[in-house]
Write an enzyme that holds these catalytic residues in place. Structure first.
Site, PDB file in Angstrom:
ATOM      1  N   TRP A   1     -11.830  -2.936  -8.429  1.00  0.00           N
ATOM      2  CA  TRP A   1     -12.561  -2.629  -9.673  1.00  0.00           C
ATOM      3  C   TRP A   1     -13.308  -1.314  -9.558  1.00  0.00           C
ATOM      4  CZ3 TRP A   1     -11.093  -5.493 -13.619  1.00  0.00           C
ATOM      5  CH2 TRP A   1     -10.710  -6.823 -13.409  1.00  0.00           C
TER       6      TRP A   1
ATOM      7  N   HIS B   1       2.247   3.321  -9.186  1.00  0.00           N
ATOM      8  CA  HIS B   1       2.073   1.882  -9.422  1.00  0.00           C
ATOM      9  C   HIS B   1       3.277   1.297 -10.169  1.00  0.00           C
ATOM     10  CE1 HIS B   1      -1.776   2.090  -7.646  1.00  0.00           C
ATOM     11  NE2 HIS B   1      -2.388   2.706  -8.645  1.00  0.00           N
TER      12      HIS B   1
ATOM     13  N   SER C   1      -8.045  -5.294   5.064  1.00  0.00           N
ATOM     14  CA  SER C   1      -8.583  -5.093   3.711  1.00  0.00           C
ATOM     15  C   SER C   1      -8.939  -6.393   2.992  1.00  0.00           C
ATOM     16  CB  SER C   1      -7.589  -4.276   2.866  1.00  0.00           C
ATOM     17  OG  SER C   1      -7.376  -3.026   3.455  1.00  0.00           O
TER      18      SER C   1
ATOM     19  N   LEU D   1      11.634 -20.079  -4.559  1.00  0.00           N
ATOM     20  CA  LEU D   1      10.647 -19.210  -3.905  1.00  0.00           C
ATOM     21  C   LEU D   1       9.308 -19.440  -4.576  1.00  0.00           C
ATOM     22  CD1 LEU D   1      10.034 -16.693  -2.022  1.00  0.00           C
ATOM     23  CD2 LEU D   1      10.313 -15.317  -4.076  1.00  0.00           C
TER      24      LEU D   1
ATOM     25  N   ARG E   1      -5.174  -1.956   8.612  1.00  0.00           N
ATOM     26  CA  ARG E   1      -6.361  -2.748   8.252  1.00  0.00           C
ATOM     27  C   ARG E   1      -5.913  -4.014   7.544  1.00  0.00           C
ATOM     28  NH1 ARG E   1      -8.158   2.414   6.547  1.00  0.00           N
ATOM     29  NH2 ARG E   1      -7.174   2.172   4.510  1.00  0.00           N
TER      30      ARG E   1
ATOM     31  N   SER F   1      -7.265  -6.195  -5.535  1.00  0.00           N
ATOM     32  CA  SER F   1      -8.322  -6.811  -4.742  1.00  0.00           C
ATOM     33  C   SER F   1      -9.633  -6.827  -5.521  1.00  0.00           C
ATOM     34  CB  SER F   1      -8.519  -6.035  -3.432  1.00  0.00           C
ATOM     35  OG  SER F   1      -9.241  -4.860  -3.681  1.00  0.00           O
TER      36      SER F   1
ATOM     37  N   ARG G   1     -12.194   1.468  -8.553  1.00  0.00           N
ATOM     38  CA  ARG G   1     -11.346   2.647  -8.808  1.00  0.00           C
ATOM     39  C   ARG G   1     -11.660   3.204 -10.199  1.00  0.00           C
ATOM     40  NH1 ARG G   1      -5.564   2.303  -5.777  1.00  0.00           N
ATOM     41  NH2 ARG G   1      -6.402   1.498  -3.832  1.00  0.00           N
TER      42      ARG G   1
ATOM     43  N   GLY H   1      -0.090   5.467  -4.364  1.00  0.00           N
ATOM     44  CA  GLY H   1      -0.705   6.750  -4.728  1.00  0.00           C
ATOM     45  C   GLY H   1      -0.099   7.891  -3.932  1.00  0.00           C
ATOM     46  N   ARG H   2       0.090   7.694  -2.634  1.00  0.00           N
ATOM     47  CA  ARG H   2       0.647   8.761  -1.792  1.00  0.00           C
ATOM     48  C   ARG H   2       2.122   9.020  -2.124  1.00  0.00           C
ATOM     49  NH1 ARG H   2      -1.071   6.037   3.452  1.00  0.00           N
ATOM     50  NH2 ARG H   2      -1.562   4.394   1.958  1.00  0.00           N
TER      51      ARG H   2
ATOM     52  N   ASP I   1       0.825  -1.209   0.000  1.00  0.00           N
ATOM     53  CA  ASP I   1       0.000   0.000   0.000  1.00  0.00           C
ATOM     54  C   ASP I   1       0.860   1.262   0.000  1.00  0.00           C
ATOM     55  OD1 ASP I   1      -2.350   1.408  -0.057  1.00  0.00           O
ATOM     56  OD2 ASP I   1      -2.726   1.257   2.097  1.00  0.00           O
TER      57      ASP I   1
HETATM   58  C1  FPP Z   1      -2.093   0.255  -3.177  1.00  0.00           C
HETATM   59  O1  FPP Z   1      -1.615   1.544  -3.374  1.00  0.00           O
HETATM   60  C2  FPP Z   1      -1.635  -0.629  -4.217  1.00  0.00           C
HETATM   61  C3  FPP Z   1      -2.450  -1.253  -5.110  1.00  0.00           C
HETATM   62  C4  FPP Z   1      -3.903  -1.084  -5.183  1.00  0.00           C
HETATM   63  C5  FPP Z   1      -1.929  -2.131  -6.104  1.00  0.00           C
HETATM   64  C6  FPP Z   1      -0.620  -2.781  -5.797  1.00  0.00           C
HETATM   65  C7  FPP Z   1       0.066  -2.829  -7.074  1.00  0.00           C
HETATM   66  C8  FPP Z   1       1.391  -2.772  -7.267  1.00  0.00           C
HETATM   67  C9  FPP Z   1       2.392  -2.779  -6.214  1.00  0.00           C
HETATM   68  C10 FPP Z   1       1.906  -2.662  -8.612  1.00  0.00           C
HETATM   69  C11 FPP Z   1       1.312  -3.619  -9.500  1.00  0.00           C
HETATM   70  C12 FPP Z   1       1.910  -4.946  -9.409  1.00  0.00           C
HETATM   71  C13 FPP Z   1       1.332  -5.931 -10.074  1.00  0.00           C
HETATM   72  C14 FPP Z   1       1.980  -7.264 -10.212  1.00  0.00           C
HETATM   73  C15 FPP Z   1       0.015  -5.662 -10.684  1.00  0.00           C
HETATM   74  P1  FPP Z   1      -2.700   2.698  -3.419  1.00  0.00           P
HETATM   75  O2  FPP Z   1      -2.924   3.033  -4.833  1.00  0.00           O
HETATM   76  O3  FPP Z   1      -3.919   2.298  -2.661  1.00  0.00           O
HETATM   77  O4  FPP Z   1      -1.919   3.831  -2.685  1.00  0.00           O
HETATM   78  P2  FPP Z   1      -2.555   4.959  -1.762  1.00  0.00           P
HETATM   79  O5  FPP Z   1      -3.192   4.267  -0.590  1.00  0.00           O
HETATM   80  O6  FPP Z   1      -1.355   5.767  -1.379  1.00  0.00           O
HETATM   81  O7  FPP Z   1      -3.532   5.710  -2.615  1.00  0.00           O
END
Ligand code: FPP
Length: 240
Positions: A61, A29, A188, A123, A186, A57, A63, A15-16, A12
């Site tokens: 969808w 991302h 989630s 792994l 959380r 997750s 988003r 975005g931030r 997580d």
């Molecule tokens: C949460 O960050 C991250 C996700 C919803 C996706 C996780 C995805 C990756 C690490 C990259 C993709 C990798 C693959 C293999 C698809 P957020 O966007 O919720 O961040 P925020 O809470 O800061 O907004």
């Protein structure tokens, strides 16, 4: 304290991380995929047997469409372009999550990655995609109910072990440690059955900044914790 064999990560904070740099979420991302590559390498180096990561997750969808398609594209690229390297490095890849609603071409990619790497042992990487823990448990319950209704299963045989053996993570050692980056505390809807006796570690680091040192210190924090599984600790047992 035993070593962590199975580690899961809620990745997580992409975005931030991007917002703090004045960049679009997509850049976060993309940097998140780099962090995933680093972490897969680090997990192998640290002797972790199974790494389970939350990539998308069943709730994601909802988003904005552009972000969903960005994440789908990154998943596709990761499973496709990184496959050769993962295979060379002895990584077994498996997707966990609901496959029912995925497109045929995506399913083909996933099957190809799983088949190519099925015998790898260094792994085991579980990528949770279109995954939700309640959905996973509901799928198992539905299957068991159908088998019982067809007369192929005696309902009295439904045990914790049977349920575990039908989950998407079937065959993996029990989950030892969950790490969530990004500062939220959380679950989630991630691995709720599997987390029953796992240690939970919430770190402030945003996922794109995560790397070998963070994983190593998470593992070392885990090794320092005493797991009692509902029993007594070493000190209490000695004085009991
Ligand atoms: C949460 O960050 C991250 C996700 C919803 C996706 C996780 C995805 C990756 C690490 C990259 C993709 C990798 C693959 C293999 C698809 P957020 O966007 O919720 O961040 P925020 O809470 O800061 O907004």
């Amino acid at each position: 304290m035993a070593a962590a064999r199975h580690v899961a990560i809620i990745m997580d904070g992409n975005g931030r991380w991007a917002a703090a740099r004045g960049l679009p979420r997509s850049a976060g991302h993309r940097a998140g995929v780099e962090a995933l590559r680093r972490t897969v390498r680090a997990a192998g180096d640290l002797g972790i047997e199974v790494l389970t990561v939350y990539a998308f997750s069943s709730e994601n969808w909802s988003r904005p469409k552009a972000e969903v398609s960005d994440l789908l594209g990154l998943f596709r690229l990761f499973v496709d372009r990184d496959l050769k390297k993962l295979h060379e490095n002895g990584v077994r890849v498996r997707m966990i999550g609901n496959r029912d609603t995925l497109s045929d071409d995506l399913l083909d990619l996933i099957r190809k990655a799983e088949m190519l790497t099925v015998d790898n042992r260094r792994l085991h990487l579980n990528i949770a995609f279109n995954y939700g823990s309640r959905d996973e448990i509901a799928r198992v319950m539905r299957d068991l109910a159908l088998e019982a209704a067809a007369g192929n299963l005696d309902a009295s045989e439904i045990s914790e072990d049977l349920i575990s053996s039908r989950l998407d993570t079937a065959g993996d050692p029990p989950l030892d440690l969950l790490i969530r980056t990004g500062g939220d505390t959380r679950l989630s809807n991630f691995l709720m059955w599997q987390l029953s006796y796992a240690e939970l570690l919430f770190v402030e680091t945003h996922w794109p900044d995560f790397g070998l040192d963070d994983l190593a210190s998470a593992i070392s924090e885990f090794s320092g914790r005493e797991r009692r599984y509902g029993g007594l600790g070493a000190a209490e047992t000695a004085t009991a």
